[in-house]
Design a protein around this motif. Sequence first.
Motif, short mmCIF file in Angstrom:
data_model
loop_
_atom_site.label_atom_id
_atom_site.label_comp_id
_atom_site.label_asym_id
_atom_site.label_seq_id
_atom_site.Cartn_x
_atom_site.Cartn_y
_atom_site.Cartn_z
N ALA A 383 0.84 -1.20 0.00
CA ALA A 383 0.00 0.00 0.00
C ALA A 383 0.88 1.25 0.00
O ALA A 383 1.99 1.27 0.53
CB ALA A 383 -0.93 0.00 1.21
N THR A 384 0.37 2.31 -0.61
CA THR A 384 1.12 3.56 -0.75
C THR A 384 0.46 4.68 0.05
O THR A 384 -0.65 4.53 0.58
CB THR A 384 1.17 3.98 -2.23
OG1 THR A 384 -0.16 4.34 -2.65
CG2 THR A 384 1.71 2.86 -3.10
N GLY A 385 1.14 5.82 0.09
CA GLY A 385 0.56 7.00 0.72
C GLY A 385 -0.72 7.44 0.05
O GLY A 385 -1.60 8.05 0.68
N ILE A 386 -0.85 7.14 -1.25
CA ILE A 386 -2.09 7.46 -1.97
C ILE A 386 -3.24 6.62 -1.42
O ILE A 386 -4.37 7.10 -1.25
CB ILE A 386 -1.90 7.22 -3.48
CG1 ILE A 386 -0.73 8.07 -4.01
CG2 ILE A 386 -3.19 7.53 -4.25
CD1 ILE A 386 -0.25 7.67 -5.38
N ASP A 387 -2.94 5.34 -1.12
CA ASP A 387 -3.96 4.48 -0.50
C ASP A 387 -4.35 5.01 0.88
O ASP A 387 -5.53 4.97 1.27
CB ASP A 387 -3.43 3.04 -0.37
CG ASP A 387 -3.13 2.41 -1.71
OD1 ASP A 387 -3.94 2.59 -2.64
OD2 ASP A 387 -2.07 1.76 -1.85
N LEU A 388 -3.35 5.52 1.62
CA LEU A 388 -3.64 6.09 2.94
C LEU A 388 -4.56 7.29 2.80
O LEU A 388 -5.51 7.47 3.59
CB LEU A 388 -2.34 6.49 3.63
CG LEU A 388 -2.48 7.17 5.00
CD1 LEU A 388 -3.18 6.25 5.99
CD2 LEU A 388 -1.11 7.60 5.52
N ALA A 389 -4.33 8.13 1.80
CA ALA A 389 -5.18 9.30 1.57
C ALA A 389 -6.62 8.86 1.29
O ALA A 389 -7.57 9.50 1.76
CB ALA A 389 -4.63 10.12 0.41
N GLN A 390 -6.78 7.78 0.55
CA GLN A 390 -8.13 7.28 0.26
C GLN A 390 -8.81 6.78 1.53
O GLN A 390 -9.99 7.00 1.75
CB GLN A 390 -8.06 6.15 -0.77
CG GLN A 390 -7.77 6.63 -2.18
CD GLN A 390 -8.85 7.56 -2.70
OE1 GLN A 390 -10.04 7.30 -2.53
NE2 GLN A 390 -8.45 8.65 -3.33
N ARG A 391 -8.02 6.10 2.40
CA ARG A 391 -8.60 5.59 3.65
C ARG A 391 -9.02 6.72 4.58
O ARG A 391 -10.00 6.61 5.32
CB ARG A 391 -7.58 4.70 4.38
CG ARG A 391 -7.31 3.37 3.70
CD ARG A 391 -6.70 2.41 4.70
NE ARG A 391 -6.06 1.28 4.06
CZ ARG A 391 -5.46 0.30 4.71
NH1 ARG A 391 -5.43 0.32 6.04
NH2 ARG A 391 -4.89 -0.70 4.07
N LEU A 392 -8.27 7.82 4.54
CA LEU A 392 -8.55 8.93 5.44
C LEU A 392 -9.53 9.94 4.84
O LEU A 392 -9.89 10.91 5.50
CB LEU A 392 -7.26 9.64 5.83
CG LEU A 392 -6.21 8.80 6.58
CD1 LEU A 392 -4.99 9.64 6.91
CD2 LEU A 392 -6.80 8.20 7.85
N LYS A 393 -9.92 9.71 3.60
CA LYS A 393 -10.82 10.64 2.94
C LYS A 393 -12.13 10.74 3.72
O LYS A 393 -12.73 9.75 4.11
CB LYS A 393 -11.11 10.18 1.51
CG LYS A 393 -11.90 11.18 0.67
CD LYS A 393 -12.05 10.69 -0.76
CE LYS A 393 -12.83 11.69 -1.59
NZ LYS A 393 -13.00 11.23 -2.99
N GLY A 394 -12.56 11.93 3.96
CA GLY A 394 -13.77 12.16 4.73
C GLY A 394 -13.53 12.35 6.21
O GLY A 394 -14.44 12.72 6.95
N SER A 395 -12.28 12.12 6.65
CA SER A 395 -11.97 12.29 8.07
C SER A 395 -11.72 13.75 8.44
O SER A 395 -11.73 14.11 9.61
CB SER A 395 -10.73 11.47 8.44
OG SER A 395 -9.56 11.98 7.79
N GLY A 396 -11.45 14.58 7.41
CA GLY A 396 -11.15 15.99 7.67
C GLY A 396 -9.69 16.24 8.04
O GLY A 396 -9.32 17.38 8.32
N LEU A 397 -8.86 15.19 8.04
CA LEU A 397 -7.45 15.36 8.41
C LEU A 397 -6.68 15.99 7.25
O LEU A 397 -6.65 15.44 6.14
CB LEU A 397 -6.81 14.01 8.75
CG LEU A 397 -7.14 13.41 10.11
CD1 LEU A 397 -6.48 12.05 10.26
CD2 LEU A 397 -6.67 14.34 11.22
N PRO A 398 -6.04 17.16 7.45
CA PRO A 398 -5.18 17.73 6.39
C PRO A 398 -4.01 16.79 6.14
O PRO A 398 -3.39 16.28 7.08
CB PRO A 398 -4.71 19.05 6.99
CG PRO A 398 -5.66 19.35 8.10
CD PRO A 398 -6.10 18.03 8.64
#
Length: 441
Positions: A383-398
Motif C-alpha cells: 500500500a502507498t501514501g495514496i492508499d492512505l489518503a483514500q482511507r482517510l478521505k472524509g476524516s477531515g485530516l489535512p
Amino acid sequence: VDADGHYTYTNRRLSSVFPSRPSDILEMHISDALGPQAYGKIEPHLMAAYQGESPVFEFTEAHDSRRIRVAFTPDKSGGVYILSMDVTEETQARVALQQARRREMAAQMTSGLAHDFSNLLTIILGMQSKLDKMELPPQGREMVRGTLSAARRGGRLLNRIAEMTSQRTLRPQATNMHALLSELKILATPSLPQGLGLSVLDNTPDVLLLLDAGKLQDALLNLILNARDACGVNGQITVSAHVMGQVWLEISVSDTGPGFSADALANALNPFFTTKGSEGSGLGLPMVYDMAKSAGGDMRVGNTVSGASVTLRLPYRLAPDAKGGLALLVEDSEELRATFRDMLIDLGYSVVEATSVDEAAALAVDIPDIALVLSDVRLEGEATGIDLAQRLKGSGLPMILMTSLPPSDPQFRMALKAGPVLQKTFDAQQLSALINPETPA
C-alpha cells in the motif's frame, strides 16, 4: 431501483454524494430522491439502462457544482443498479494535468521559434542603437525610435509567451484570503483614475487555504487592470469572493463598462486576441485562464446587466493547522523519518510515527487529536501514501504527501488528486509554507 424507478435497496450514502438530498430513500422514486435538476440530467441514461444498455457518464450537480460520475447496470428482473461517485477532486486533478500537458506541448512548439526570434530582435536593437548614434535627419531619428519601441515590445511579448509555456508549476501554500484581498485593493487602487471605484466583497471563511497566493494575486490584478481599461475614467469595479459548498473558492471581477462584445466572448481566451489594438498583447486573459486550469479550476467570462464579469473557480482546499498540535509522520526510511521529525518539531508539532499504511490508518483511528498527516508515497508493504489518503478521505485530516518521484511519473500524478505534494528533497521552509502563511515561499 425497480422497473418503475423506486429504490428497493440503498446503502444510505446518497447524501455523501448529493449533500442536499436525503439518505433514507428506500421505496422513494428516484426523481424525488435526486430532485428535478439532477434527475433531468440522468433520466435519458436511466431510460437507456432500462433498454439493456450500461451507460457510464458524468455531470455537474447544481447545488455546489460537484462533479458526479454515475454507472447504470441493468438487472434481469427489469430494474437497474446505480453506482454514484463524487469525483470532484479527481476532475480537479485531471484538469490540472491536462493543462500541464498543454503547456508542455506549447513550450516544445515555441521554444525554438522564440529563441530564433529573440536573436533577430537582439540584432535589430543593436543596429538601431548604432543608427541612433549617427547624424540623422529628424525623420530618420523618429523612425529609429519607432523601430526600437516595436522591437522592445516584441521582447516583452516573448517574455509573456515564455511565462505561459514555462514549466513553473503552481506553488500552493497556506493563504489567508482576507489578507490577500486586502492587499489586492492596496496594490490596485493607485493605478485607477480618481473617478473609478474599487470594491472588495470578501465573504470567505476565517480559514487558511492552499493556494498559490502570488499567482492568484497577479491574476486578479490583471483582471482589475483590464476592467479599468474597459471603464475609462469613471465607473465601478467589484471583486467578490465566496465559497461554494466546501468544494470551490469562487472569485469574480465585474465592472460597469460596456461589457464583452460577441467577438470578445467567443475569443477572449484565445492567445493574441485583443480589443486594444496595438496597445494589447492578447495574453492577459489566457494567462489568468492558464493559472486557474493549472490549479484544477476554471474561468468563465460573461456580461452582467451593468458590464463585464470574469469568474475564477479554484478548488477549496484547507491548509493544515498552523498552530501546531499532533502530527502523524508516515515514512519507512529511519534516516529520513528523523529529518522530517525534526522539521515538524521545529514547526511546533508533537510527532507520532508509522512506517506503513495499515499502521498509520490504525493510529489515525485510535488518536483523535491528530492535526496533520505527512506521508511518503512509497511505504513499507504494497500500500502507498495514496492508499492512505483514500482511507482517510472524509476524516477531515489535512494531509501532505511527499515523494522523490518525478512529476511525469503516474504515481506522482495520482498523488496530486489527494492534495499538496512536496517533492524530495525539500527543506523546513517549503514545508512551513504549506502550513504557515507568514512563511515566504
